[in-house]
Scaffold this motif. Structure first.
Motif, PDB file in Angstrom:
ATOM      1  N   LEU C 186      21.809 -31.939 -23.514  1.00  0.00           N
ATOM      2  CA  LEU C 186      20.536 -31.214 -23.542  1.00  0.00           C
ATOM      3  C   LEU C 186      19.611 -31.894 -24.542  1.00  0.00           C
ATOM      4  N   PRO C 187      18.307 -31.970 -24.217  1.00  0.00           N
ATOM      5  CA  PRO C 187      17.371 -32.572 -25.182  1.00  0.00           C
ATOM      6  C   PRO C 187      17.289 -31.701 -26.431  1.00  0.00           C
ATOM      7  N   VAL C 188      17.292 -32.362 -27.551  1.00  0.00           N
ATOM      8  CA  VAL C 188      17.370 -31.623 -28.794  1.00  0.00           C
ATOM      9  C   VAL C 188      15.985 -31.234 -29.310  1.00  0.00           C
ATOM     10  N   GLU C 189      14.929 -31.809 -28.676  1.00  0.00           N
ATOM     11  CA  GLU C 189      13.585 -31.621 -29.211  1.00  0.00           C
ATOM     12  C   GLU C 189      13.142 -30.152 -29.232  1.00  0.00           C
ATOM     13  N   LEU C 190      13.428 -29.457 -28.129  1.00  0.00           N
ATOM     14  CA  LEU C 190      13.024 -28.052 -28.048  1.00  0.00           C
ATOM     15  C   LEU C 190      13.600 -27.257 -29.212  1.00  0.00           C
ATOM     16  N   GLU C 191      14.911 -27.486 -29.433  1.00  0.00           N
ATOM     17  CA  GLU C 191      15.583 -26.750 -30.485  1.00  0.00           C
ATOM     18  C   GLU C 191      14.977 -27.069 -31.837  1.00  0.00           C
ATOM     19  N   GLU C 192      14.670 -28.378 -32.029  1.00  0.00           N
ATOM     20  CA  GLU C 192      14.132 -28.763 -33.323  1.00  0.00           C
ATOM     21  C   GLU C 192      12.765 -28.129 -33.554  1.00  0.00           C
ATOM     22  N   ALA C 193      11.993 -28.075 -32.476  1.00  0.00           N
ATOM     23  CA  ALA C 193      10.681 -27.454 -32.595  1.00  0.00           C
ATOM     24  C   ALA C 193      10.820 -25.991 -32.993  1.00  0.00           C
ATOM     25  N   ALA C 194      11.772 -25.318 -32.352  1.00  0.00           N
ATOM     26  CA  ALA C 194      11.967 -23.907 -32.653  1.00  0.00           C
ATOM     27  C   ALA C 194      12.440 -23.725 -34.095  1.00  0.00           C
ATOM     28  N   ARG C 195      13.288 -24.645 -34.543  1.00  0.00           N
ATOM     29  CA  ARG C 195      13.786 -24.561 -35.913  1.00  0.00           C
ATOM     30  C   ARG C 195      12.635 -24.718 -36.897  1.00  0.00           C
ATOM     31  N   VAL C 196      11.752 -25.662 -36.581  1.00  0.00           N
ATOM     32  CA  VAL C 196      10.601 -25.873 -37.461  1.00  0.00           C
ATOM     33  C   VAL C 196       9.770 -24.596 -37.529  1.00  0.00           C
ATOM     34  N   ASP C 197       9.673 -23.893 -36.390  1.00  0.00           N
ATOM     35  CA  ASP C 197       8.925 -22.643 -36.367  1.00  0.00           C
ATOM     36  C   ASP C 197       9.674 -21.514 -37.066  1.00  0.00           C
ATOM     37  N   GLY C 198      10.863 -21.801 -37.567  1.00  0.00           N
ATOM     38  CA  GLY C 198      11.572 -20.807 -38.358  1.00  0.00           C
ATOM     39  C   GLY C 198      12.601 -19.992 -37.612  1.00  0.00           C
ATOM     40  N   ALA C 199      12.949 -20.398 -36.381  1.00  0.00           N
ATOM     41  CA  ALA C 199      13.957 -19.640 -35.638  1.00  0.00           C
ATOM     42  C   ALA C 199      15.346 -19.892 -36.231  1.00  0.00           C
ATOM     43  N   THR C 200      16.174 -18.867 -36.241  1.00  0.00           N
ATOM     44  CA  THR C 200      17.539 -19.037 -36.733  1.00  0.00           C
ATOM     45  C   THR C 200      18.362 -19.775 -35.690  1.00  0.00           C
ATOM     46  N   ARG C 201      19.538 -20.246 -36.111  1.00  0.00           N
ATOM     47  CA  ARG C 201      20.448 -20.913 -35.179  1.00  0.00           C
ATOM     48  C   ARG C 201      20.797 -20.003 -34.007  1.00  0.00           C
ATOM     49  N   LEU C 202      21.072 -18.758 -34.344  1.00  0.00           N
ATOM     50  CA  LEU C 202      21.471 -17.803 -33.319  1.00  0.00           C
ATOM     51  C   LEU C 202      20.347 -17.612 -32.310  1.00  0.00           C
ATOM     52  N   ARG C 203      19.135 -17.534 -32.851  1.00  0.00           N
ATOM     53  CA  ARG C 203      17.956 -17.344 -32.017  1.00  0.00           C
ATOM     54  C   ARG C 203      17.805 -18.549 -31.066  1.00  0.00           C
ATOM     55  N   VAL C 204      17.949 -19.741 -31.639  1.00  0.00           N
ATOM     56  CA  VAL C 204      17.818 -20.960 -30.838  1.00  0.00           C
ATOM     57  C   VAL C 204      18.868 -20.973 -29.734  1.00  0.00           C
ATOM     58  N   PHE C 205      20.078 -20.618 -30.121  1.00  0.00           N
ATOM     59  CA  PHE C 205      21.180 -20.613 -29.162  1.00  0.00           C
ATOM     60  C   PHE C 205      20.897 -19.625 -28.034  1.00  0.00           C
ATOM     61  N   TRP C 206      20.481 -18.462 -28.402  1.00  0.00           N
ATOM     62  CA  TRP C 206      20.290 -17.379 -27.436  1.00  0.00           C
ATOM     63  C   TRP C 206      19.071 -17.616 -26.554  1.00  0.00           C
ATOM     64  N   SER C 207      17.966 -18.044 -27.159  1.00  0.00           N
ATOM     65  CA  SER C 207      16.702 -18.103 -26.404  1.00  0.00           C
ATOM     66  C   SER C 207      16.429 -19.461 -25.782  1.00  0.00           C
ATOM     67  N   ILE C 208      17.062 -20.494 -26.284  1.00  0.00           N
ATOM     68  CA  ILE C 208      16.753 -21.822 -25.739  1.00  0.00           C
ATOM     69  C   ILE C 208      17.978 -22.435 -25.051  1.00  0.00           C
ATOM     70  N   VAL C 209      19.073 -22.498 -25.767  1.00  0.00           N
ATOM     71  CA  VAL C 209      20.237 -23.203 -25.227  1.00  0.00           C
ATOM     72  C   VAL C 209      20.834 -22.461 -24.032  1.00  0.00           C
ATOM     73  N   LEU C 210      21.082 -21.186 -24.199  1.00  0.00           N
ATOM     74  CA  LEU C 210      21.715 -20.451 -23.095  1.00  0.00           C
ATOM     75  C   LEU C 210      20.868 -20.476 -21.818  1.00  0.00           C
ATOM     76  N   PRO C 211      19.577 -20.183 -21.907  1.00  0.00           N
ATOM     77  CA  PRO C 211      18.789 -20.233 -20.663  1.00  0.00           C
ATOM     78  C   PRO C 211      18.813 -21.610 -20.003  1.00  0.00           C
ATOM     79  N   LEU C 212      18.805 -22.668 -20.832  1.00  0.00           N
ATOM     80  CA  LEU C 212      18.852 -24.011 -20.241  1.00  0.00           C
ATOM     81  C   LEU C 212      20.211 -24.284 -19.584  1.00  0.00           C
TER      82      LEU C 212
END
Lengths: 440, 309, 299
Positions: C186-212
């Protein structure tokens, strides 16, 4: 979290439909698991047994009657596959601590269960409260339930290995004395009787199904072995005592019995039954439990214990017996109801004789009505001379012991192999079992 | 060894960015994400593996008695037990008997279905549906088909003038009967793997070949089968591992009373442990059998590695 | 090794691929022979189930008397089904099967995905070792662990409980492996962008990784669910109480008090098989894809 199924338009409708179906199925299941007895305060009891066919039908009736007559309990019976699977499951359930409240076992299997704490002993005082006492059972039957001084099983019946015969053929062969077939004088005389039967039936003289069936071979052989005064002892950690003389003689006789000149030499149990039921055979060696199917066939039959051919009266039998599988948390109220249920079944066990078995509860067999029950009354006397498997953790109905017997000795009957060599092989196989630690 | 298969197909994902480098230590989050799996894994996998080894050196009984340390006695007894070796022999025999048809028939089915004949979904349904059945259901159905007097198979046999067979009753036939039922049951799985692999063969290969005037058979032998070779390796490896673990069908179809000629290793372990109560001994046999599985895997790995070289 | 979701590996529904060459469209001899063999094979594979259905629709008397036939002398009857549904065991077992299979699938996929994400994206002490141990355990057949696992159930007092039924079935290192491979791609850019916006790991996992990851999660879920629904050995060992049994175990263990009932046996088989077959008819494409993508990794 919904199951992550790829999004696709038309799927939604189907998914809803499926969910609906699943919900419907669930509702169906939930509705049906509500116990009917729970509503009126009856204590639900779980009862396991391995009785099917004619036995199962009769037991189902007995349970239904007991439930109807006793509002304080509601017994649900579960039938499991006969033999090793049943005993495996029963042991696992007991070891797990959430065992059923009551189970039926073969009495001869007791040494494989009682010492390991898989069973709880019976409280005779409580049993007496419900009117069942030691005196209500014959000695041999009662002793089959003892282990180390405690009573671990209460026998429902004894079911010996006996001789059925076709009365028409017996009459034609000139073997009848009054209402019943005459007793043979000795082993050779019995062989002559079988030959006469063969002429009378036009098919076989005697039917004996044993192929691939260790239990059938063991039952007849052990009867003949005991009749000659043979003793079998199986001391754990020691050497088996098997007396060569009687052991070999029993096989010699059995070889004669299954000789082509007297019947089908390589019959399995189905073949033997079919032959006897169709009237093509004069006699049948089998267990009493075959009686209902023989009677249903409408052939003229009677029965007797295996004739005493060698001087010592003896018969092989086992008993269906009630046991209390070990529970970690015993509910005393439920236990009490178990006792009440067992007493009710024992007292009502006259019908159990209809399945061929000899009821263990003496007031039933001493009832005058029992004397009118033919052929059951003609073999009831056998319970005084019955012998269970020699006690060891590996013996009893449906055990490895019986399959070991068949493995080593089937060639003797099937292919005319040397009995002594077979006995020796069997003995060393048993010795090996004895040398192993008792796993119970 | 499951990690050794060709990885050439893994390239195509949504986009193939190079594998992301873990940037910073995120210890807490890492363990947090790992924890749910890790706890279950430790409690229900690692602990039993370790405890099983311990049990194998004791005389522990199902009933709770025993449990004393007895050294290698269980292993020595198992090594000297003919029945144990026979059960392992039976298992290998079953594996051989079942793997060959399960791979060959699956391949034939996949090749035929991928010819583009009409009714594709129906073929797939027919071949794959049995795989969706529980072993119990498969056994019930085949016991009924194999029934000596009333069974459909014997009825057909006698109908065309052949003798009826005691399929499951005759010790020399019962293993074959179980293999027949097993092939029917699980061939669909391998079939699907082959279907996926065939569809993964680039179209250009065929186009180039037909331009060269290669006929269908030529294409089959010069393109399709060679292209499927890596898949076949994987299918065979997976099938051997699956067949070695056989328990359900044997236990169920032999009416739970297994004869020496059909007893598989897992059935033997089950019998020793649960029918004979001997947990210590059964644990020892479990590890002996595990060693056999590893050995078979190693041999397979060697063979495929050499072929690949 | 898993053939991970390469779109090529998926099974196509209706594109007729292979004979895409001129001159091949006619029904040549080869195609006729192929067609004949295919029909023969398909009929052979369908007959046992058809025969089971036919038997289940007869009376016991018809089913148990020679000569056997497709339709009983007394005609078609649903008596066997009605009896089974009325007696209650089969519906009860079906509920147990649904509950345990769904629970096993959710827990397995959930915990495996989280662990796979940790292995794929997070840098933490011991990661390499933990991953190596997890993957190595793929080699251990669950069947060789039945003795110590059962002993453990006795010790935890879990014999004859849902816990004992479910928990030992939720460890699937092979699925962790498959999911990690997927996350790796999976491209890591989306996750990194979300992290920069302050999303937690769990949030990234739930809202970005799982849907993808929906397709692979579906594939893994299907694979796990089928396995759980049909599993026999472990449920058979750990459940003795007939009211807690799953369908495969109940069918095998509990017998009729009236001897062998052929029609009833077959009706039970069909009832037990029906849910998955219906699911298959609805989700054929997804299930086939799920098996094809997951099959190489699951052992």
């Amino acid at each position: 979290m919904a199951p992550p199924i790829p999004r696709e338009g038309p799927m939604l409708g189907r998914r809803t439909l499926l969910l609906g179906a699943a919900a419907g199925l669930a509702a169906l299941g939930l509705a049906s698991c509500a116990s009917p007895g729970a509503a009126n305060g009856a204590i639900p009891l779980k009862f396991w047994h391995l009785l099917s066919g004619g036995d199962g039908r009769t037991m189902a009736e007995l349970v239904a009657r007991a439930n109807a007559a006793n509002p304080s309990f509601d017994v649900t019976q579960t039938v499991l596959t006969w033999g090793p699977p049943y005993y495996t499951k029963l042991a696992m359930a007991s070891a797990g601590g959430r065992a059923p409240d009551l189970a039926v076992m073969h009495a001869a299997r007791l040494p494989g269960y009682a010492p390991g704490g898989l069973l709880d002993p019976w409280d005779l005082d409580l049993l007496a409260e419900f009117g069942v006492r030691r005196e209500d059972f014959g000695d041999r039957v009662w002793e089959s339930g003892l282990y180390d001084g405690d009573v671990y099983s209460i026998a429902l019946d004894s079911h010996p290995f006996i001789l059925f015969y076709n009365t028409d053929h017996a009459a034609a062969a000139g073997l009848m004395e009054g209402e019943r077939m005459r007793q043979p004088r000795d082993a050779d005389d019995f062989l002559d009787m079988v030959t006469a039967m063969k002429e009378a039936s036009g098919g076989s003289g005697l039917s004996y199904g044993y192929v691939n069936d260790g239990a059938q071979m063991w039952r007849l052989w052990y009867t003949l072995y005991l009749q000659q005064g043979g003793v079998m002892e199986l001391p754990i950690g020691g050497k088996a005592r098997i007396d060569d003389g009687p052991a070999v003689e029993a096989f010699r006789f059995m070889q004669e019995l299954v000789d082509e000149s007297r019947g089908v030499p390589n019959a399995d149990i189905q073949t033997a039954l079919a032959e006897f039921i169709s009237g093509d055979s004069g006699m049948l060696l089998s267990g009493v439990w075959e009686l209902p199917s023989l009677q249903a066939a409408g052939i003229p039959i009677d029965a007797m214990p295996i004739p005493n051919l060698y001087g010592t009266p003896a018969a092989y039998a086992d008993s269906h017996a009630f046991v209390l599988p070990h529970q970690n948390d015993v509910d005393e109220d439920a236990r009490r109801e178990v006792y009440r249920f067992v007493a009710a079944i024992l007292k009502d066990s006259f019908d159990w004789a209809g399945a061929g078995h000899v009821p263990a509860y003496l007031p039933v067999t001493e009832d005058p009505a029992y004397a009118d029950l033919i052929p059951q009354a003609h073999y009831a006397e056998v319970s005084d001379i019955i012998n269970y498997d020699p006690p060891a953790w590996f013996t009893g109905s449906g055990s490895d012991f019986q399959s070991l017997f068949a493995e080593n000795l089937q060639p003797v009957l099937l292919a005319g192999a040397d009995p002594q060599a077979g006995i020796d092989r069997f003995r060393s196989a048993v010795d090996e079992l004895l040398s192993k630690p008792n796993p119970v | 060894m499951t990690t050794t298969a060709p990885a050439r197909r893994t390239a195509a994902a949504p986009t193939s960015t190079p594998r992301p480098k873990p940037r910073r230590r995120d210890g807490l989050a890492g363990w947090g994400f790992f924890a749910p799996f890790g706890v279950l894994f430790a409690v229900f996998m690692l602990w039993p593996i370790g405890h099983g080894i311990y049990l194998s050196f004791t005389d522990q009984s199902l009933t709770g008695s025993g449990g004393g340390f007895i050294g290698f006695a269980n292993y020595l007894e198992a090594f000297g037990e003919a029945e144990m070796w026979q059960s392992i022999g039976n298992t290998l025999w079953f594996t051989l008997l079942s793997t060959v048809p399960l791979v060959v028939i699956a391949l034939i089915m996949a090749l035929l279905v991928e010819q583009g004949l009409p009714g594709k979904w129906l073929w797939r349904l027919a071949f794959f549906m049995p795989y969706l059945l529980a072993s119990t259901v498969v056994s019930l159905i085949w016991i009924w088909l194999f029934t000596p007097q009333l069974g459909a198979i014997n009825t057909v046999l006698t109908g065309i003038g052949l003798p009826a067979q005691p399929w499951l009753q005759d010790p020399s036939l019962s293993m074959v009967s179980i293999v027949i039922a097993t092939v029917w049951w699980t061939v669909g799985f391998n079939f699907l793997l082959y279907i996926a692999a065939i569809q993964g063969i680039p179209e250009q290969h065929y186009e180039a070949a037909s331009l060269d005037g290669a006929g269908k058979w030529r294409q089959l032998f010069s393109i399709t089968l060679p292209q499927l070779a890596p898949t076949t390796v994987v299918v065979v490896i997976l099938q051997v591992l699956a067949s070695l673990k056989v328990f359900d069908q044997i236990y169920q179809m032999m009416n739970q009373v297994v004869t020496p000629s059909t007893q598989s290793a897992i059935v033997y372990i089950f019998d020793a442990g649960f029918t004979g109560y001997r947990f210590g001994y059964a644990s020892a046999v479990s590890y002996i059998f595990f060693a056999v599985v590893l050995l078979v895997s190693l041999v397979q790995f060697r063979i495929t590695a050499r072929k690949g070289a | 090794m898993a053939i991970v979701t390469a779109p090529r590996a998926s099974v196509r529904e209706d594109s007729i691929r292979r004979p895409g060459k001129p001159g091949e469209k006619r029904f040549g001899l080869g195609r006729i022979v192929a067609f004949a063999i295919l029909i023969l094979l398909a009929v052979t594979w369908l007959l046992p189930i058809a025969w089971a259905v036919a038997t289940s629709l007869q009376t016991e008397a018809d089913a148990g008397s020679a000569p056997v036939s497709w339709v009983g002398e007394t005609g078609v009857t649903f008596a066997a089904y009605a009896k089974l549904l009325a007696e209650g065991n089969v519906p009860l077992w079906a509920v147990n099967s649904v509950l345990s299979s769904v629970a096993i699938t959710l827990i397995t996929v959930g915990t495996s995905a989280m662990a796979a994400y940790a292995f794929s994206r997070l840098d933490f002490r011991g990661r390499k070792w933990l991953y190596a141990i997890s993957i190595a355990s793929i080699m251990v057949p669950p069947q060789v662990l039945i003795i110590p696992l059962y002993y453990q159930m006795l010790a935890f007092n879990m014999v004859d409980t849902y816990w004992g039924l479910i928990l030992p079935q939720v460890i699937a290192p092979a699925m962790v492996f498959i999911l990690k491979k997927f996350f790796d791609q999976l491209p890591v850019e989306l996750e990194e962008a979300a992290r920069v916006d302050g999303a937690t790991r769990l949030r990234v996992f739930w809202s970005i990784v799982l849907p993808l990851s929906r397709p692979i999660l579906a594939a893994v879920s299907i694979f796990v669910f089928i396995g759980a629904w049909n599993n026999f050995l472990w449920p058979f060992l750990v459940i003795n109480d007939t009211t807690l049994m799953t369908l495969p175990v109940g069918l095998q263990t509990v017998k009729s008090a009236f001897g062998v009932q052929y029609a009833e046996n077959m009706a039970m088989s069909i009832l037990a098989a029906l849910p998955l077959i219906v699911l298959f008819l609805f989700f054929q494409r997804q299930i086939i894809k799920g098996i094809a993508t997951t099959g190489f990794g699951g052992t």
